[in-house]
Design a protein around this motif. Structure first.
Motif, PDB file in Angstrom:
ATOM      1  N   PRO A 154       0.820  -1.221   0.000  1.00 24.75           N
ATOM      2  CA  PRO A 154       0.000   0.000   0.000  1.00 24.75           C
ATOM      3  C   PRO A 154       0.859   1.279   0.000  1.00 24.75           C
ATOM      4  N   GLU A 155       2.020   1.236   0.643  1.00 22.40           N
ATOM      5  CA  GLU A 155       2.917   2.394   0.638  1.00 22.40           C
ATOM      6  C   GLU A 155       3.515   2.604  -0.757  1.00 22.40           C
ATOM      7  N   VAL A 156       3.759   1.518  -1.477  1.00 24.61           N
ATOM      8  CA  VAL A 156       4.246   1.624  -2.858  1.00 24.61           C
ATOM      9  C   VAL A 156       3.209   2.364  -3.694  1.00 24.61           C
ATOM     10  N   SER A 157       1.950   2.022  -3.475  1.00 20.01           N
ATOM     11  CA  SER A 157       0.865   2.676  -4.213  1.00 20.01           C
ATOM     12  C   SER A 157       0.882   4.183  -3.965  1.00 20.01           C
ATOM     13  N   HIS A 158       1.058   4.601  -2.715  1.00 19.51           N
ATOM     14  CA  HIS A 158       1.134   6.033  -2.390  1.00 19.51           C
ATOM     15  C   HIS A 158       2.345   6.674  -3.060  1.00 19.51           C
ATOM     16  N   LEU A 159       3.464   5.990  -3.021  1.00 23.10           N
ATOM     17  CA  LEU A 159       4.691   6.508  -3.638  1.00 23.10           C
ATOM     18  C   LEU A 159       4.502   6.707  -5.134  1.00 23.10           C
ATOM     19  N   MET A 160       3.921   5.713  -5.799  1.00 26.57           N
ATOM     20  CA  MET A 160       3.750   5.772  -7.249  1.00 26.57           C
ATOM     21  C   MET A 160       2.733   6.843  -7.667  1.00 26.57           C
ATOM     22  N   LYS A 161       1.868   7.254  -6.734  1.00 28.29           N
ATOM     23  CA  LYS A 161       0.918   8.334  -7.005  1.00 28.29           C
ATOM     24  C   LYS A 161       1.509   9.702  -6.674  1.00 28.29           C
ATOM     25  N   GLY A 162       2.785   9.716  -6.241  1.00 26.91           N
ATOM     26  CA  GLY A 162       3.435  10.989  -5.937  1.00 26.91           C
ATOM     27  C   GLY A 162       3.051  11.580  -4.599  1.00 26.91           C
ATOM     28  N   GLU A 163       2.582  10.768  -3.690  1.00 28.54           N
ATOM     29  CA  GLU A 163       2.200  11.240  -2.355  1.00 28.54           C
ATOM     30  C   GLU A 163       3.437  11.238  -1.449  1.00 28.54           C
ATOM     31  N   PHE A 164       4.396  12.084  -1.792  1.00 29.34           N
ATOM     32  CA  PHE A 164       5.694  12.093  -1.109  1.00 29.34           C
ATOM     33  C   PHE A 164       5.615  12.603   0.316  1.00 29.34           C
ATOM     34  N   GLN A 165       4.545  13.330   0.672  1.00 28.40           N
ATOM     35  CA  GLN A 165       4.405  13.840   2.031  1.00 28.40           C
ATOM     36  C   GLN A 165       4.277  12.703   3.042  1.00 28.40           C
ATOM     37  N   ARG A 166       3.992  11.497   2.567  1.00 24.32           N
ATOM     38  CA  ARG A 166       3.870  10.331   3.448  1.00 24.32           C
ATOM     39  C   ARG A 166       5.233   9.770   3.857  1.00 24.32           C
ATOM     40  N   PHE A 167       6.301  10.259   3.213  1.00 25.06           N
ATOM     41  CA  PHE A 167       7.637   9.732   3.461  1.00 25.06           C
ATOM     42  C   PHE A 167       8.564  10.865   3.897  1.00 25.06           C
ATOM     43  N   SER A 168       9.434  10.582   4.852  1.00 26.73           N
ATOM     44  CA  SER A 168      10.414  11.589   5.272  1.00 26.73           C
ATOM     45  C   SER A 168      11.499  11.707   4.201  1.00 26.73           C
ATOM     46  N   GLU A 169      12.250  12.799   4.272  1.00 26.72           N
ATOM     47  CA  GLU A 169      13.363  12.957   3.334  1.00 26.72           C
ATOM     48  C   GLU A 169      14.345  11.798   3.497  1.00 26.72           C
ATOM     49  N   GLY A 170      14.571  11.396   4.761  1.00 21.11           N
ATOM     50  CA  GLY A 170      15.484  10.287   5.033  1.00 21.11           C
ATOM     51  C   GLY A 170      15.036   8.994   4.383  1.00 21.11           C
ATOM     52  N   LYS A 171      13.751   8.711   4.468  1.00 18.03           N
ATOM     53  CA  LYS A 171      13.207   7.483   3.869  1.00 18.03           C
ATOM     54  C   LYS A 171      13.352   7.527   2.352  1.00 18.03           C
ATOM     55  N   LEU A 172      13.078   8.681   1.750  1.00 18.38           N
ATOM     56  CA  LEU A 172      13.221   8.806   0.297  1.00 18.38           C
ATOM     57  C   LEU A 172      14.678   8.640  -0.128  1.00 18.38           C
ATOM     58  N   LEU A 173      15.609   9.135   0.689  1.00 23.13           N
ATOM     59  CA  LEU A 173      17.039   8.948   0.388  1.00 23.13           C
ATOM     60  C   LEU A 173      17.427   7.469   0.491  1.00 23.13           C
ATOM     61  N   ILE A 174      16.838   6.759   1.454  1.00 27.70           N
ATOM     62  CA  ILE A 174      17.082   5.315   1.568  1.00 27.70           C
ATOM     63  C   ILE A 174      16.592   4.605   0.308  1.00 27.70           C
TER      64      ILE A 174
END
Length: 108
Positions: free
Chosen positions: A59-79
């Motif tokens: 489900p988090e992949v789905s949010h990511l693929m829809k561009g819902e980046f506010q659900r992830f911290s900068e650190g998580k996106l860097l990981i």
């Protein structure tokens, strides 16, 4: 009589232009998140495969693929970028050009 359209110069950060208090954070997440999406789309993976690669639930992949980046911290996106075999380099320097400190470069 037609009215001339009114245009306003952008600051370069749409979130700041909208007056959001966390505009810099949202802008940073957006820039990192877009890079993550580009890399994932190049690989043409299924969401299940992305889930395994990034270590997040589907489900988090789905949010990511829809561009819902506010659900992830900068650190998580860097990981995510690291898990996509991306070399990350941070350049740290004072905002004020007259600052005496030298630039610091960190590779992740």
């Amino acid at each position: 009589m037609t009215q001339e359209p009114v245009f306003e110069q952008s600051s370069g950060n749409v979130f700041a232009d909208l007056g959001l208090s966390d505009a810099d954070e949202l802008f940073t997440r957006g820039k990192i998140g877009i890079q993550v999406l580009r890399l994932l789309k190049k690989r043409n993976l299924k969401q299940r495969e992305i889930s395994e690669l990034l270590g997040i639930p589907q489900p988090e992949v789905s949010h990511l693929m829809k561009g819902e980046f506010q659900r992830f911290s900068e650190g998580k996106l860097l990981i995510f970028l690291k898990r996509l075999d991306t070399e990350i380099t941070l350049h740290l320097r004072p905002r004020d050009a007259s600052g005496q400190s030298a630039e610091t470069v960190i590779s992740l």
